[in-house]
Structures are given as structure tokens and as C-alpha cells.
Design a protein around this motif. Structure first.
Motif, PDB file in Angstrom:
ATOM      1  N   ARG A  43       0.832  -1.203   0.000  1.00  0.00           N
ATOM      2  CA  ARG A  43       0.000   0.000   0.000  1.00  0.00           C
ATOM      3  C   ARG A  43       0.865   1.250   0.000  1.00  0.00           C
ATOM      4  O   ARG A  43       1.888   1.314   0.682  1.00  0.00           O
ATOM      5  N   THR A  44       0.429   2.241  -0.756  1.00  0.00           N
ATOM      6  CA  THR A  44       1.067   3.552  -0.729  1.00  0.00           C
ATOM      7  C   THR A  44       0.453   4.349   0.423  1.00  0.00           C
ATOM      8  O   THR A  44      -0.590   3.966   0.957  1.00  0.00           O
ATOM      9  N   PRO A  45       1.071   5.479   0.809  1.00  0.00           N
ATOM     10  CA  PRO A  45       0.491   6.284   1.895  1.00  0.00           C
ATOM     11  C   PRO A  45      -0.951   6.720   1.635  1.00  0.00           C
ATOM     12  O   PRO A  45      -1.719   6.893   2.581  1.00  0.00           O
ATOM     13  N   ASP A  46      -1.347   6.874   0.357  1.00  0.00           N
ATOM     14  CA  ASP A  46      -2.723   7.286   0.064  1.00  0.00           C
ATOM     15  C   ASP A  46      -3.654   6.106  -0.218  1.00  0.00           C
ATOM     16  O   ASP A  46      -4.763   6.283  -0.719  1.00  0.00           O
ATOM     17  N   HIS A  48      -3.277   3.325  -2.223  1.00  0.00           N
ATOM     18  CA  HIS A  48      -3.237   2.592  -3.487  1.00  0.00           C
ATOM     19  C   HIS A  48      -2.205   1.467  -3.374  1.00  0.00           C
ATOM     20  O   HIS A  48      -1.629   1.246  -2.313  1.00  0.00           O
ATOM     21  N   THR A  70      -8.940   9.124  -4.135  1.00  0.00           N
ATOM     22  CA  THR A  70      -7.671   9.794  -4.468  1.00  0.00           C
ATOM     23  C   THR A  70      -7.020   9.275  -5.753  1.00  0.00           C
ATOM     24  O   THR A  70      -5.893   9.648  -6.059  1.00  0.00           O
ATOM     25  N   TRP A  71      -7.737   8.427  -6.510  1.00  0.00           N
ATOM     26  CA  TRP A  71      -7.205   7.936  -7.779  1.00  0.00           C
ATOM     27  C   TRP A  71      -7.557   8.936  -8.877  1.00  0.00           C
ATOM     28  O   TRP A  71      -8.720   9.272  -9.074  1.00  0.00           O
ATOM     29  N   TRP A  82       3.446  10.479  -9.296  1.00  0.00           N
ATOM     30  CA  TRP A  82       3.116   9.886  -8.005  1.00  0.00           C
ATOM     31  C   TRP A  82       4.214  10.213  -7.018  1.00  0.00           C
ATOM     32  O   TRP A  82       5.395  10.149  -7.357  1.00  0.00           O
TER      33      TRP A  82
END
Length: 155
Positions: A43-46, A48, A70-71, A82
């Protein structure tokens, strides 16, 4: 838009393996030493998903949507920056019928310089660790002038 609530690795392998056996079969840029493998997805911080995809024709960083809020809604072939702990990276919007929209950042295309799948996998894993700012056992190079130099592969 498809939203990935859990690790997309197995779906990515299934889709890109099918592509390798059909559309990319016998294409000269393919490295027959390489297999299809999803490496280091997290997972990314946002919220995704990001990781590396090794295929016989390329090694790419991929981002897939983990939430709709947030996509970015962008057309195929558009560019999007990104932000990761290690910096900002430009990705290209792609669309595959069985995956939906995803973003990719090419690391090696074609991936002909790899003598083994293990070398390609380790390079992909090092790229993911660097992307997320995670230690991989050795300090990163002081100055990276290219993606290949960043990965310690010269050129």
C-alpha cells in the motif's frame, strides 16, 4: 474503475502471464530467461497499491487504485506524477481490459540485459525498496544519473 481492496499480485501475474503466452509470444524483444512475477506490492500512503512487474519484455513499476477518492481520472497514455517516500515519479496511464486502469513507470524495456529471472527479480525488488525508502542492506548510491545508475547497473 476496478478498486483493489487487497494485494493485486496474483491477478497481475495471471493477466500478464496470459499476455506473455498470447500477444507477446514470439515477439523479438522478449527475454526468454524472464518469467512473469509481481514483486513487492504494498500500500502507498494514500491507500493505493505499488510494486514492480517483471515480464519477459519489461520491468515496470505499477500503481493500481486502492480507493476511488484519491485515484486520478485520466485518459490512457496520460502522464501522472506519483509521490513516494523517495521522491516524485512520472507514470503513464494504461488500461488493460481484465485489470482496468493502472499506471506504469518503465524501468527496463526491453529487459534483454538480464541473464536470469533471479537477477531481474532482485533488481525489481531493489527498485521497490528504493521507491518506498526502505533499506535493502546497503546505502543507496550518492548520485543517480539514470534509472540504471540508480539501480547500480551502470549506463
Amino acid at each position: 474503475m476496478k478498486i483493489w481492496s487487497s494485494d493485486p499480485s496474483s491477478d497481475l501475474v495471471a493477466v500478464f502471464d496470459t499476455i506473455a503466452r498470447t500477444r507477446m509470444h514470439d515477439v523479438p524483444i522478449c527475454n526468454r530467461q524472464l518469467q512473469v512475477e509481481a514483486v513487492g506490492f504494498q500500500r502507498t500512503p494514500d491507500g493505493h497499491w505499488a510494486g514492480a512487474m517483471v515480464t519477459p519484455w519489461a520491468i515496470n513499476l505499477l500503481c493500481l487504485p486502492g480507493n476511488a477518492e484519491t485515484w486520478p481520472a485520466l485518459a490512457a497514455c496520460s502522464k501522472h506524477d506519483w509521490r513516494f517516500p523517495s521522491g516524485d515519479y512520472e507514470f503513464t496511464v494504461a488500461d488493460e481490459a481484465s485489470l482496468g486502469t493502472y499506471h506504469l513507470c518503465s524501468l527496463f524495456s526491453p529487459a534483454l540485459e538480464f541473464d536470469s529471472h533471479e537477477a531481474a527479480r532482485l533488481t525489481a525488488l531493489a527498485a521497490v525498496h528504493a521507491l518506498f525508502g526502505q533499506p535493502i542492506g546497503e546505502p543507496p548510491p550518492a548520485v543517480a544519473t539514470s534509472r540504471r545508475a540508480f539501480l547500480g547497473l551502470g549506463r
